[in-house]
Motif scaffolding. Structure first.
Motif, PDB file in Angstrom:
ATOM      1  N   ASP A 162      30.991  86.262  30.252  1.00 16.27           N
ATOM      2  CA  ASP A 162      30.399  85.342  29.281  1.00 16.27           C
ATOM      3  C   ASP A 162      30.685  83.895  29.666  1.00 16.27           C
ATOM      4  OD1 ASP A 162      28.810  84.970  27.072  1.00 16.27           O
ATOM      5  OD2 ASP A 162      30.449  85.023  25.635  1.00 16.27           O
ATOM      6  N   ILE A 163      31.867  83.640  30.208  1.00 20.86           N
ATOM      7  CA  ILE A 163      32.201  82.290  30.665  1.00 20.86           C
ATOM      8  C   ILE A 163      31.275  81.873  31.807  1.00 20.86           C
ATOM      9  CG2 ILE A 163      33.957  80.901  31.839  1.00 20.86           C
ATOM     10  CD1 ILE A 163      36.069  82.467  30.261  1.00 20.86           C
ATOM     11  N   ASP A 164      31.037  82.797  32.732  1.00 17.64           N
ATOM     12  CA  ASP A 164      30.231  82.479  33.915  1.00 17.64           C
ATOM     13  C   ASP A 164      28.743  82.384  33.608  1.00 17.64           C
ATOM     14  OD1 ASP A 164      32.515  82.453  35.431  1.00 17.64           O
ATOM     15  OD2 ASP A 164      32.275  84.495  36.187  1.00 17.64           O
ATOM     16  N   ASN A 165      28.237  83.308  32.797  1.00 17.26           N
ATOM     17  CA  ASN A 165      26.791  83.451  32.643  1.00 17.26           C
ATOM     18  C   ASN A 165      26.282  83.277  31.214  1.00 17.26           C
ATOM     19  OD1 ASN A 165      26.704  84.438  35.461  1.00 17.26           O
ATOM     20  ND2 ASN A 165      27.659  86.266  34.601  1.00 17.26           N
ATOM     21  N   ARG A 166      27.216  83.085  30.254  1.00 15.18           N
ATOM     22  CA  ARG A 166      26.851  83.090  28.829  1.00 15.18           C
ATOM     23  C   ARG A 166      26.076  84.370  28.486  1.00 15.18           C
ATOM     24  NH1 ARG A 166      24.205  77.365  27.986  1.00 15.18           N
ATOM     25  NH2 ARG A 166      25.724  76.067  29.028  1.00 15.18           N
ATOM     26  N   GLU A 167      26.518  85.437  29.054  1.00 15.01           N
ATOM     27  CA  GLU A 167      25.845  86.721  28.862  1.00 15.01           C
ATOM     28  C   GLU A 167      26.833  87.844  29.144  1.00 15.01           C
ATOM     29  OE1 GLU A 167      22.253  88.962  31.125  1.00 15.01           O
ATOM     30  OE2 GLU A 167      21.809  86.940  30.412  1.00 15.01           O
ATOM     31  N   ASP A 285      27.591  89.357  21.189  1.00 14.43           N
ATOM     32  CA  ASP A 285      28.694  89.066  20.266  1.00 14.43           C
ATOM     33  C   ASP A 285      28.736  90.074  19.124  1.00 14.43           C
ATOM     34  OD1 ASP A 285      29.348  86.786  21.753  1.00 14.43           O
ATOM     35  OD2 ASP A 285      27.907  85.563  20.646  1.00 14.43           O
ATOM     36  N   ASP A 330      21.941  71.321  27.194  1.00 14.12           N
ATOM     37  CA  ASP A 330      23.057  72.262  27.112  1.00 14.12           C
ATOM     38  C   ASP A 330      24.410  71.567  27.026  1.00 14.12           C
ATOM     39  OD1 ASP A 330      21.262  74.307  27.279  1.00 14.12           O
ATOM     40  OD2 ASP A 330      21.479  74.580  29.444  1.00 14.12           O
ATOM     41  N   VAL A 333      26.543  73.269  24.334  1.00 15.59           N
ATOM     42  CA  VAL A 333      26.411  74.716  24.234  1.00 15.59           C
ATOM     43  C   VAL A 333      27.547  75.371  25.017  1.00 15.59           C
ATOM     44  CG1 VAL A 333      24.943  76.695  24.711  1.00 15.59           C
ATOM     45  CG2 VAL A 333      23.914  74.531  24.003  1.00 15.59           C
ATOM     46  N   PHE A 334      28.191  76.364  24.423  1.00 13.85           N
ATOM     47  CA  PHE A 334      29.254  77.076  25.122  1.00 13.85           C
ATOM     48  C   PHE A 334      29.288  78.521  24.652  1.00 13.85           C
ATOM     49  CE2 PHE A 334      31.101  75.239  21.302  1.00 13.85           C
ATOM     50  CZ  PHE A 334      31.856  76.267  20.759  1.00 13.85           C
ATOM     51  N   ALA A 335      29.907  79.362  25.461  1.00 13.92           N
ATOM     52  CA  ALA A 335      30.005  80.786  25.135  1.00 13.92           C
ATOM     53  C   ALA A 335      31.053  81.006  24.060  1.00 13.92           C
ATOM     54  CB  ALA A 335      30.359  81.576  26.397  1.00 13.92           C
TER      55      ALA A 335
END
Length: 366
Positions: A162-167, A285, A330, A333-335
């Motif tokens: 999630d940190i790397d790809n927000r996914e 999430d 962005d 925007v953050f994870a």
């Protein structure tokens, strides 16, 4: 010089382990037999060393999952290799934590830097596993610490993805759900009238309550409240569109500005349509907290949600200040997944104790 200090510290630490074991072995009673306390200490040290080594080994595999799963690459077909020169890494350079320290964070072939995050993930996994076994022992909880270690391993992968790809990878989310369900299945199995598994303050009903609690709140906040709030108050295009519509109502078709307003209205509507829906949270999430709630129970999941909101709010304020001059889309925007995972990790260790303390304080206050 720093590398020599690090290696020297490791050497001294490793030398102290057999010395400690030898001193424990010397603590015998008058009959020459080991005391029960000494035997217990030896067993505990042996178990925790094994758990840490097993943990950093699992952490090495988690690094592969973090890197390859988002790219759709196989976890087993291709050998580990340098990301710069592509040289396959020898087995003796793949020893978790220690190889990175010995190589001083550089590739043996080309000398390019190796990210310290590899060692961080391995160390974090090892420490997490030891902490779980310190908190939950076999005698009181059976296989629960084993299943919790497997569950937390999945959370570590999700956190860095999630940190790397927000996914978050769907396969890892499904894995966490499988571990949670398997834990509840084990909770019903007995061997010779002895249970193999003991949940701390959690049963299937409490797990279902935990699964539905925070996940439903995130679902509503992310997919209903946030889009409505954004559409109503935040989006500049939507603000402009409301103004254009208001002007159209006050303008007759014969007015020379009428066609201009209609064209502006159509342009804004097209731009809003291209933007698509706006969500405050991702479905990852929601699934994450559902799996966490099923595994940890209601009180631990509520604790995780509160911790995540507090940490996320603090980080958001700091990020807003740091990027105050950044006007990109962005910039703020953050994870949010990593904060949920930190909350779940804390909840796994404290269970419902923080919630119980709060409720007791309210009762005392009355």
């Amino acid at each position: 010089m720093k590398n020599k200090v690090i290696c020297g510290t490791i050497y001294v630490t490793l030398r102290k382990i057999p010395q400690k074991l030898f001193s424990l072995l010397k603590e015998t009673d008058k009959m020459g037999n080991l005391s029960l306390e000494t035997m217990e200490n030896i067993m505990n040290i042996t178990v925790y060393v094994f758990v840490f080594l097993f943990g950093i080994t699992i952490g090495s595999f988690l690094n592969v999952c973090i890197l390859r799963l988002p790219r759709g690459e196989s976890l087993v077909k291709r050998n580990s290799h340098c990301m710069t020169c592509g040289t396959p890494i020898k087995w003796y350079d793949l020893i978790p934590v220690f190889s990175w320290l010995i190589l001083r964070g550089k590739c043996r072939a080309c000398g390019s830097k190796i990210s310290p995050r590899y060692m961080l993930v391995e160390s974090l996994t090892g420490i997490m596993f030891v902490g779980i076994f310190l908190r939950y022992n076999f005698f009181d909880y059976g296989l629960y610490p084993v299943m919790l270690c497997l569950f937390m391993a999945g959370l570590i992968v999700l956190c860095f993805q999630d940190i790397d790809n927000r996914e978050m990878c769907v396969s890892v989310l499904i894995y966490t759900f499988i571990i949670a369900i398997a834990s509840h299945v084990l909770n019903f199995i007995t061997v010779d009238t002895q249970k193999l598994f003991f949940f701390p303050e959690t049963d299937i009903r409490d797990g279902i309550y935990g699964m539905l609690s925070v996940s439903l709140v995130i679902l509503v906040m992310g997919f209903v409240v946030t889009p409505l709030f954004y559409n109503a108050f935040v989006s500049e295009e939507r603000k402009s569109l409301r103004g254009v519509k208001a002007n159209l109502k006050r303008t007759s078709e014969s007015d020379r500005n009428y066609k201009k307003l209609v064209a502006e209205k159509e342009a804004l509507e097209a731009k809003i349509k291209e933007e698509g829906p706006v969500f405050g949270f991702g479905m990852g999430d929601v699934i994450l907290m559902a799996a966490g709630g099923l595994m940890l129970g209601l009180k631990a999941t509520i604790t995780a949600g509160i911790i995540a909101v507090v940490l996320g709010a603090i980080y958001g304020v700091i990020l807003k200040y740091i990027r105050r001059n950044d006007d990109s889309e962005d910039s703020n925007v953050f994870a949010f997944g990593p904060f949920l995972i930190i909350g779940l990790a804390v909840g796994a260790f404290v269970n419902g104790s923080l919630i119980d303390m709060y409720l007791n304080s309210l009762h005392i206050g009355r």
